[in-house]
Design an enzyme around this catalytic site. Structure first.
Site, mmCIF file in Angstrom:
data_model
loop_
_atom_site.group_PDB
_atom_site.id
_atom_site.type_symbol
_atom_site.label_atom_id
_atom_site.label_comp_id
_atom_site.label_asym_id
_atom_site.label_seq_id
_atom_site.Cartn_x
_atom_site.Cartn_y
_atom_site.Cartn_z
ATOM 1 N N ALA A 155 -3.918 -39.553 23.111
ATOM 2 C CA ALA A 155 -2.737 -40.136 23.765
ATOM 3 C C ALA A 155 -1.887 -38.994 24.301
ATOM 4 O O ALA A 155 -2.121 -37.832 23.973
ATOM 5 C CB ALA A 155 -1.919 -40.942 22.762
ATOM 6 N N LYS A 156 -0.939 -39.296 25.122
ATOM 7 C CA LYS A 156 0.044 -38.284 25.543
ATOM 8 C C LYS A 156 1.289 -39.018 25.976
ATOM 9 O O LYS A 156 1.226 -40.176 26.411
ATOM 10 C CB LYS A 156 -0.503 -37.462 26.720
ATOM 11 N N GLY A 157 2.422 -38.337 25.856
ATOM 12 C CA GLY A 157 3.679 -38.948 26.304
ATOM 13 C C GLY A 157 4.498 -37.934 27.061
ATOM 14 O O GLY A 157 4.192 -36.739 27.056
#
Ligand SMILES: NC(=O)C1=CN([C@@H]2O[C@H](COP(=O)(O)OP(=O)(O)OC[C@H]3O[C@@H](n4cnc5c(N)ncnc54)[C@H](O)[C@@H]3O)[C@@H](O)[C@H]2O)C=CC1
Ligand SMILES: O=C(O)CCC(=O)C(=O)O
Length: 446
Positions: A136-138
């Site tokens: 994931a990444k934000g």
């Protein structure tokens, strides 16, 4: 995949999918058109590896597509009483191998496409490193340098309030990336704990005195050095000790990598950051340079080196060039100027497909991001394990385990590369795709 098919027949579950022919190569002109899209670049590299695996089309789509994309608007009152809004993103790409995992980027250029690409890279990175997480990444589209510490804290707490139902220690575990740091992780952990009870395992990269792990801050840089050591050994180029290094980016990853290359006897002859660059053909004193930066002085004002144009950093003659800043810097325009024998991708996505092709044609060996910078998430995994156990490991233990993880992952990539005659990047993606696919097929789809 052939091994998987032989050993378990699990692909049978996808029998309703028509076996697809190999994906065709994207033409040269197409590559140039797509150079600005980070996710298209990442997908290009994945498709290169998929060509080796001949997976059914539907499976390929599943592997390429993010499972969830969260977009939120964050509103804060600034210190001067004005209201300001920011766009924030969390993309959860794949959780077949474990909870989603990946950093939070605070940068003005962050957009959904960027985060999508970075989330996908995390899926392949955790698989390459063989740690039980997904990807994931934000990010928040913000220049953190333009906010006060209080404003940054408010913004981080607002982010947690907005995404708290989609994250958690067993669901999705953020960490630092460009523009965020241990303090941001401490605010994140504190805000999340208000809603869910004491939860240090909801983020990694926390301050050591607040349930962080020894060794996490330096881990990505240290892992980069271990990765380089293995690559030099395998290619018969010898040791770090007699090599010259040039590093683009002198933040967390670049500065730690520089210091640890120096500890191993390497000569770091030039480094750059967003504001300038400095050069010393005899090797910069990295500890002194780090103190100089910590005092708030400009890199280019370092008296023991010569200030140079930061635009020339990629073309300095050296053994190993380490991009450790932002995406897409080695591209159709710049790849021809690289004067290094090796490019070690400490940054995520520093090389575009076109840049990669040019480096390959010029015989420059590229150690890919999904392996090279995997030390960060590996020690994040160690931090998470320590949090779940309410136990602390010594730094020596963390670094020893990191060394083993980097060494073992390299050996596997190298073996695939040799056996299939593939560049290291494609070999790394092959290893990762096989591992993620195996998890999907074993878990099933219904
Ligand atoms: N922090 C971590 O643990 C991990 C970071 N990475 C990747 O490593 C790269 C660097 O991340 P961090 O060091 O954490 O970020 P950071 O925010 O600590 O440092 C970034 C550095 O890059 C410099 N920079 C920005 N634009 C530049 C340009 N155009 N030319 C030269 N330098 C420039 C900045 O001035 C700063 O020195 C990113 O691609 C990140 O995604 C990957 C794995 C883990
Ligand atoms: O430590 C982590 O969980 C992820 C770090 C990260 O964002 C990365 O490897 O790109």
């Amino acid at each position: 995949m052939h091994a998987l098919r032989r050993s378990s027949g699990l692909l049978g579950r996808l029998q309703h999918c028509v076996a697809a022919p190999c994906l065709t190569s994207v033409p040269h002109s197409e590559l140039q058109k797509r150079e600005n899209s980070a996710s298209a670049n990442t997908n290009y590299f994945i498709k290169e590896a998929l060509k080796e695996l001949e997976y059914p089309q539907k499976l390929q789509r599943l592997l390429l597509t993010p499972q969830r994309e969260v977009l939120v608007e964050l509103v804060i009152t600034k210190d001067n009483g004005e209201i300001e809004t920011f766009n924030a993103y969390r993309v959860q790409h794949d959780d077949s191998r474990g909870p989603y995992k990946g950093g939070l980027r605070y940068h003005p250029k962050v957009d959904l496409d960027d985060v999508r690409s970075l989330a996908s890279l995390m899926t392949w990175k955790t698989a390459v490193m063989d740690i039980p997480f997904g990807g994931a990444k934000g990010g928040i589209s913000v220049d953190p340098k333009l906010l006060s510490e209080r404003e940054l804290e408010k913004l981080t707490r607002k982010l947690v309030q907005a995404i708290k139902d989609t994250i958690g220690p067993q669901v999705d575990i953020p960490a630092p990336d460009v523009g965020s740091n241990a303090s941001v992780m401490a605010w994140f952990f504190d805000e999340y704990s208000k809603f869910s009870g004491f939860s240090p395992g909801v983020v990694t990269g926390k301050p050591v005195h607040l349930h962080g792990s020894y060794g996490r801050e330096a881990a990505t840089g240290r892992g980069t050095v271990f990765a380089t050591r293995e690559m030099l050994k395998a290619t018969g180029a010898g040791h770090i000790a007699d090599k010259k290094f040039v590093i683009q980016g002198f933040g967390n990853v670049g500065s730690w990598a520089a210091e640890i290359f120096e500890e191993h006897g390497g000569k770091v002859i030039a480094v750059s950051d967003a504001f300038g660059a400095v050069y010393n053909e005899n090797g910069l004193d990295i500890k002194a340079l780090r103190r100089h930066i910590a005092d708030g002085d400009l890199l280019s004002a370092f008296s023991e080196g010569e200030a140079i144009d930061k635009g020339t950093i990629l073309s300095i003659t050296c053994d190993v060039l380490v991009p450790a800043a932002i995406e897409g810097v080695i591209n159709a325009e710049t790849a021809g100027q690289v004067e290094a024998k090796y490019v070690v991708e400490a940054a995520n996505g520093p090389t575009t497909p076109e840049g990669d092709k040019i480096l390959r044609e010029r015989g420059i060996i590229v150690l890919p991001d999904i392996y090279t910078n995997g030390g960060g998430v590996t020690v994040s995994f160690f931090e998470w394990v320590q949090n779940l156990q309410n136990f602390r490991w010594e730094e020596e233990e963390v670094n020893k385990r990191l060394d083993r993880a980097m060494t073992e992952a390299f050996a596997q990539i190298w073996e695939i590369s040799r056996q299939k005659k593939l560049p290291l990047r494609t070999a790394a993606f092959v290893k990762a795709l096989q591992s993620v696919t195996r998890a999907h097929l074993h878990r099933g789809f219904d």
